[in-house]
Scaffold this motif. Structure first.
Motif, PDB file in Angstrom:
ATOM      1  N   TYR A  50      31.526 -46.840 -16.878  1.00  0.00           N
ATOM      2  CA  TYR A  50      32.572 -45.925 -16.422  1.00  0.00           C
ATOM      3  C   TYR A  50      31.959 -44.765 -15.636  1.00  0.00           C
ATOM      4  O   TYR A  50      32.468 -44.373 -14.588  1.00  0.00           O
ATOM      5  CB  TYR A  50      33.360 -45.385 -17.623  1.00  0.00           C
ATOM      6  CG  TYR A  50      34.463 -44.461 -17.184  1.00  0.00           C
ATOM      7  CD1 TYR A  50      35.730 -44.968 -16.905  1.00  0.00           C
ATOM      8  CD2 TYR A  50      34.240 -43.105 -17.001  1.00  0.00           C
ATOM      9  CE1 TYR A  50      36.734 -44.134 -16.451  1.00  0.00           C
ATOM     10  CE2 TYR A  50      35.237 -42.278 -16.551  1.00  0.00           C
ATOM     11  CZ  TYR A  50      36.481 -42.791 -16.281  1.00  0.00           C
ATOM     12  OH  TYR A  50      37.474 -41.968 -15.820  1.00  0.00           O
ATOM     13  N   VAL A  51      30.860 -44.230 -16.153  1.00  0.00           N
ATOM     14  CA  VAL A  51      30.216 -43.087 -15.502  1.00  0.00           C
ATOM     15  C   VAL A  51      29.765 -43.453 -14.086  1.00  0.00           C
ATOM     16  O   VAL A  51      29.980 -42.707 -13.128  1.00  0.00           O
ATOM     17  CB  VAL A  51      29.014 -42.607 -16.346  1.00  0.00           C
ATOM     18  CG1 VAL A  51      28.126 -41.679 -15.553  1.00  0.00           C
ATOM     19  CG2 VAL A  51      29.503 -41.914 -17.589  1.00  0.00           C
ATOM     20  N   ILE A  52      29.181 -44.664 -13.961  1.00  0.00           N
ATOM     21  CA  ILE A  52      28.725 -45.076 -12.634  1.00  0.00           C
ATOM     22  C   ILE A  52      29.919 -45.317 -11.721  1.00  0.00           C
ATOM     23  O   ILE A  52      29.940 -44.892 -10.562  1.00  0.00           O
ATOM     24  CB  ILE A  52      27.839 -46.342 -12.766  1.00  0.00           C
ATOM     25  CG1 ILE A  52      26.548 -45.975 -13.491  1.00  0.00           C
ATOM     26  CG2 ILE A  52      27.542 -46.930 -11.400  1.00  0.00           C
ATOM     27  CD1 ILE A  52      25.665 -47.149 -13.819  1.00  0.00           C
ATOM     28  N   GLY A  53      30.954 -45.950 -12.271  1.00  0.00           N
ATOM     29  CA  GLY A  53      32.132 -46.230 -11.459  1.00  0.00           C
ATOM     30  C   GLY A  53      32.842 -44.969 -11.001  1.00  0.00           C
ATOM     31  O   GLY A  53      33.344 -44.895  -9.884  1.00  0.00           O
ATOM     32  N   SER A  54      32.900 -43.962 -11.868  1.00  0.00           N
ATOM     33  CA  SER A  54      33.646 -42.751 -11.520  1.00  0.00           C
ATOM     34  C   SER A  54      32.771 -41.706 -10.835  1.00  0.00           C
ATOM     35  O   SER A  54      33.274 -40.686 -10.377  1.00  0.00           O
ATOM     36  CB  SER A  54      34.264 -42.146 -12.783  1.00  0.00           C
ATOM     37  OG  SER A  54      33.233 -41.778 -13.662  1.00  0.00           O
ATOM     38  N   LEU A 108      38.413 -41.946 -22.022  1.00  0.00           N
ATOM     39  CA  LEU A 108      38.202 -42.475 -20.669  1.00  0.00           C
ATOM     40  C   LEU A 108      39.511 -42.422 -19.880  1.00  0.00           C
ATOM     41  O   LEU A 108      39.536 -42.058 -18.691  1.00  0.00           O
ATOM     42  CB  LEU A 108      37.668 -43.909 -20.728  1.00  0.00           C
ATOM     43  CG  LEU A 108      36.256 -44.059 -21.301  1.00  0.00           C
ATOM     44  CD1 LEU A 108      35.814 -45.509 -21.280  1.00  0.00           C
ATOM     45  CD2 LEU A 108      35.262 -43.218 -20.524  1.00  0.00           C
ATOM     46  N   ILE A 109      40.624 -42.760 -20.527  1.00  0.00           N
ATOM     47  CA  ILE A 109      41.919 -42.700 -19.843  1.00  0.00           C
ATOM     48  C   ILE A 109      42.246 -41.255 -19.486  1.00  0.00           C
ATOM     49  O   ILE A 109      42.771 -40.963 -18.410  1.00  0.00           O
ATOM     50  CB  ILE A 109      43.009 -43.324 -20.738  1.00  0.00           C
ATOM     51  CG1 ILE A 109      42.733 -44.814 -20.903  1.00  0.00           C
ATOM     52  CG2 ILE A 109      44.382 -43.097 -20.149  1.00  0.00           C
ATOM     53  CD1 ILE A 109      43.479 -45.452 -22.033  1.00  0.00           C
ATOM     54  N   GLY A 147      50.909 -47.334 -12.644  1.00  0.00           N
ATOM     55  CA  GLY A 147      51.337 -48.331 -13.624  1.00  0.00           C
ATOM     56  C   GLY A 147      50.209 -48.803 -14.516  1.00  0.00           C
ATOM     57  O   GLY A 147      50.357 -48.878 -15.743  1.00  0.00           O
ATOM     58  N   LEU A 148      49.053 -49.060 -13.935  1.00  0.00           N
ATOM     59  CA  LEU A 148      47.922 -49.583 -14.689  1.00  0.00           C
ATOM     60  C   LEU A 148      47.454 -48.561 -15.727  1.00  0.00           C
ATOM     61  O   LEU A 148      47.238 -48.890 -16.897  1.00  0.00           O
ATOM     62  CB  LEU A 148      46.787 -49.921 -13.718  1.00  0.00           C
ATOM     63  CG  LEU A 148      45.547 -50.536 -14.353  1.00  0.00           C
ATOM     64  CD1 LEU A 148      45.912 -51.846 -15.031  1.00  0.00           C
ATOM     65  CD2 LEU A 148      44.467 -50.763 -13.314  1.00  0.00           C
ATOM     66  N   ILE A 149      47.318 -47.283 -15.273  1.00  0.00           N
ATOM     67  CA  ILE A 149      46.827 -46.260 -16.200  1.00  0.00           C
ATOM     68  C   ILE A 149      47.838 -46.028 -17.313  1.00  0.00           C
ATOM     69  O   ILE A 149      47.474 -45.852 -18.482  1.00  0.00           O
ATOM     70  CB  ILE A 149      46.502 -44.962 -15.429  1.00  0.00           C
ATOM     71  CG1 ILE A 149      45.379 -45.237 -14.444  1.00  0.00           C
ATOM     72  CG2 ILE A 149      46.099 -43.861 -16.379  1.00  0.00           C
ATOM     73  CD1 ILE A 149      45.036 -44.077 -13.574  1.00  0.00           C
ATOM     74  N   ALA A 150      49.130 -46.062 -16.957  1.00  0.00           N
ATOM     75  CA  ALA A 150      50.162 -45.903 -17.989  1.00  0.00           C
ATOM     76  C   ALA A 150      50.061 -47.025 -19.015  1.00  0.00           C
ATOM     77  O   ALA A 150      50.174 -46.788 -20.223  1.00  0.00           O
ATOM     78  CB  ALA A 150      51.542 -45.880 -17.334  1.00  0.00           C
ATOM     79  N   ALA A 151      49.822 -48.247 -18.541  1.00  0.00           N
ATOM     80  CA  ALA A 151      49.703 -49.378 -19.463  1.00  0.00           C
ATOM     81  C   ALA A 151      48.482 -49.207 -20.361  1.00  0.00           C
ATOM     82  O   ALA A 151      48.547 -49.440 -21.575  1.00  0.00           O
ATOM     83  CB  ALA A 151      49.600 -50.682 -18.674  1.00  0.00           C
ATOM     84  N   LEU A 185      37.899 -48.527 -13.981  1.00  0.00           N
ATOM     85  CA  LEU A 185      39.080 -49.135 -14.603  1.00  0.00           C
ATOM     86  C   LEU A 185      38.676 -50.345 -15.438  1.00  0.00           C
ATOM     87  O   LEU A 185      39.216 -50.575 -16.525  1.00  0.00           O
ATOM     88  CB  LEU A 185      40.088 -49.534 -13.523  1.00  0.00           C
ATOM     89  CG  LEU A 185      40.742 -48.353 -12.791  1.00  0.00           C
ATOM     90  CD1 LEU A 185      41.522 -48.846 -11.586  1.00  0.00           C
ATOM     91  CD2 LEU A 185      41.653 -47.586 -13.728  1.00  0.00           C
ATOM     92  N   GLY A 186      37.696 -51.106 -14.916  1.00  0.00           N
ATOM     93  CA  GLY A 186      37.213 -52.264 -15.660  1.00  0.00           C
ATOM     94  C   GLY A 186      36.609 -51.862 -16.994  1.00  0.00           C
ATOM     95  O   GLY A 186      36.794 -52.540 -18.006  1.00  0.00           O
TER      96      GLY A 186
END
Lengths: 115, 511
Positions: B97-101, B348-349, B374-378, B462-463
């Motif tokens: 997550y850290v690398i992705g963000s 993370l969210i 939508g994805l984050i809400a889910a 997100l992954g």
């Protein structure tokens, strides 16, 4: 000697606890410092108090003192020394960044951003 | 021939972190490659240790080959293998997550501190020596100070000062506790302590009780147990999101230390302490759960809301721990694994939400809709369901196990009532927060520039969140086998003779 060491540990702990309950960073840093002094002395005394006894094996020694607390104190000193440096830098950083050295977190202003 | 893999989860991150500071401090790509490589390797090693420990044997690693109790030992049993595996798995996901963000670009030395943090946590889980536990606590804390104030900012640094000062006081208390134990028992090796404590003359027992009480206070600070939970919301809500996600395992270090010390050294049938800690822990755990639930309901920011949910989960965890029965510890361990990932997923969210909401940050008020709404809400919905303990995710099974384990406890009615009501209160709190953040978008203001376009590598971030949720689904689907494994762990914990015999072969393991 026991009374002297016990009093020293007690007084330093009491003063340290009093100081870390202050609201400004400087007395709080002093308080953590005093607490670490107190605990180092306390750890040293856990091996019992003897005078003029060898901590490690020597031919001439007739009685020994416990060497382990001395090793523990050394570890504790190194850690508390490093930690004091960290907290001083942090307190300075917080003061320079926000212009206040109060230790409590005021309720965040609604316009201030956290990112 | 000793099994040298046992020390690998400590040595590997230590060397990688030092190498990063010395040779790659300006090269973020190289740092990422090494950090990812080291964390993946740590995960593989943790799996290997899990295999070693799965036959129920206890392996001892004597540092410098000094026999215990004179030298420091690392002990690999089922519990420490599980905790190291949880740490490595969580670290791997948080790192992705850290690398992705791109959080690691916002300040120096993120990856080095991250590796030192993993080293400290793994060390704390593996060590069989109380003073060594202190040292690994310090390694973990020093790294966490750096991570907590990563990327800076006035508010974050001020929260960091609080966090550091509190933990300095905690470390001092830890030293006082260890000094007292050493002064009375003359040893700090956990297995040796267990032997010495069991055969202590009556005159020394009061002093030892003081030491044990100081010790449980220190662990309770780490585990955020009432009345020592006050530091957690300010720290977690102000730390960078992914760092708070990694901190989800740090509260569990406190829980682990209590489980380890108070089943091995001060069990409830010990003549010294008896059931005094179990008697105090249970009401405190219930109050912790209550305060967490009320905090969830009353929070005005998503960050604080999640932090209080973490406090509530520690409350539930300690309800199960405070039973100090095999069934209780089994439930506690399942809930521990679940709540680590549930807390990490929520933080993370939270970071995804904060990054996309611009000036509104994580405040619970209407704001323009997010990118990838939508994805984050889910994601949030799924993580909240897990955290609150609603079916079908692992939180529900965890709570069910805790409730089942407490059925015969003397305070069963109070425990059931508190857990069920707290779940309802948290459900309301999360539903309210979710509907404000995701369902009531305000129209975008005309004079404002559009929100930042998502970075190309956001897919990785997100992954990573998806991976945490997938782990919770796996915990749910494989709840049966996982629970069987946890039962094995708690059986091993309560049978202390093999542990002592493994560490101190000459003692013959007699208690």
């Amino acid at each position: 000697m026991e009374a002297l060491v016990a009093t020293a540990v007690g007084v330093m702990t009491a003063v340290g606890v009093f100081l870390i309950l202050r609201l400004r960073t400087f007395p709080v840093v002093l308080g953590t410092l005093l607490l670490s002094y107190a605990v180092n002395l306390f750890l040293f005394a856990t091996g019992r108090l003897y005078i003029d006894r060898a901590p490690i094996f020597t031919e001439a020694a007739r009685a020994y003192t416990d060497p382990l607390p001395q090793a523990l104190v050394l570890t504790a000193i190194v850690i508390s020394f490093g930690m004091t440096a960290v907290v001083v830098l942090l307190a300075l950083g917080a003061y320079l960044d926000t212009g206040t050295d109060r230790i409590d977190l005021a309720r965040q202003d609604d316009d201030e951003d956290v990112t | 021939m000793m099994n040298h893999w046992i020390i690998a989860p400590i040595v590997l991150p230590a060397f990688v972190a030092a190498a990063m500071v010395l040779w790659m401090r300006h090269d973020i790509v190289l740092q990422r490659v090494f950090s990812l490589g080291a964390t993946s390797a740590a995960f593989a090693i943790a799996l290997l240790l899990m295999v070693f420990a799965s036959d129920g044997g206890i392996e001892v690693y004597r540092l410098g080959d000094w026999p215990a109790p004179f030298g420091i030992v690392l002990v690999l049993d089922r519990l420490s293998a599980l905790m190291v595996l949880l740490t490595a798995l969580l670290a791997l996901i948080v790192l992705l997550y850290v690398i992705g963000s791109g959080w690691d670009r916002r300040g120096p030395h993120f990856h080095a501190l991250f590796q030192f943090q993993i080293m400290g946590i793994s060390g704390a889980f593996l060590t069989g020596d109380a003073f060594n536990l202190f040292v690994f606590f310090e390694v973990m804390l020093i790294a966490s100070y750096g991570l907590m104030i990563h990327a800076g900012g006035g508010q974050r640094i001020r929260a960091g000062v609080q966090y550091v000062v509190l933990n300095l006081a905690g470390s001092t208390l830890f030293l006082f506790a260890l000094g007292t134990l050493y002064g009375v028992a003359g040893t700090l090796n956990m297995a040796d302590l267990a032997l010495k404590v069991a055969s202590l003359p009556a005159g020394d027992q009061a002093l030892l009780r003081v030491g044990a009480t100081l010790l449980i206070l220190v662990f309770a600070i780490k585990a955020a147990l009432v009345p020592l939970q006050f530091w957690l919301p300010g720290t977690y809500a102000n730390a960078p999101g992914p760092v708070a996600a990694l901190f989800a395992i740090m509260t569990k270090v406190g829980a682990y230390a209590i489980i380890r010390m108070f089943t091995l050294v001060f069990p409830t049938d010990s003549a010294v302490t008896g059931s005094m800690f179990a008697d105090v822990l249970m009401p405190l755990a219930l109050i912790t759960l209550g305060i967490g639930a009320i905090g969830v309901l009353g929070a005005d920011r998503l960050g604080r809301l999640i932090a209080f949910a973490v406090i509530a989960s520690m409350g539930t965890l300690f309800v199960a721990v405070a039973l100090f029965t095999p069934a209780g510890i089994t439930a506690a361990l399942y809930y521990l694994a679940h709540s680590t990932f549930a807390g990490a997923a929520l933080f993370l969210i939270l970071d995804l939400v904060r990054e996309r909401r611009g000036r509104a940050g994580d405040r619970l008020r209407a704001a323009p809709p997010l990118e990838q709404h939508g994805l984050i809400a889910a994601f949030f919905f799924a993580a909240a369901v897990a955290m609150v303990g609603m079916p079908p995710l692992s939180g529900f099974i965890g709570k069910l196990l805790v409730l089942d384990a407490t059925r015969a406890a003397p305070m069963a009615v109070a425990i059931w009532a508190t857990i069920l009501i707290a779940s309802l209160v948290m459900l309301v709190g999360f539903a309210r927060a979710g509907s404000v953040v995701f369902w009531k978008p305000a129209p975008p203001p005309k004079d404002m520039e559009p929100a930042r376009a998502p970075a190309p590598s956001d897919a990785l971030a997100l992954g990573a969140v998806g991976a945490v949720l997938a782990i919770m689904v796996a915990l749910t689907v494989f709840a049966g086998p996982v629970n069987t494994y946890m039962t094995g762990i708690s059986a091993q914990l309560f049978d202390t003779a093999p542990y002592i015999a493994a560490v101190l072969p000459s003692s013959g393991g007699v208690q």
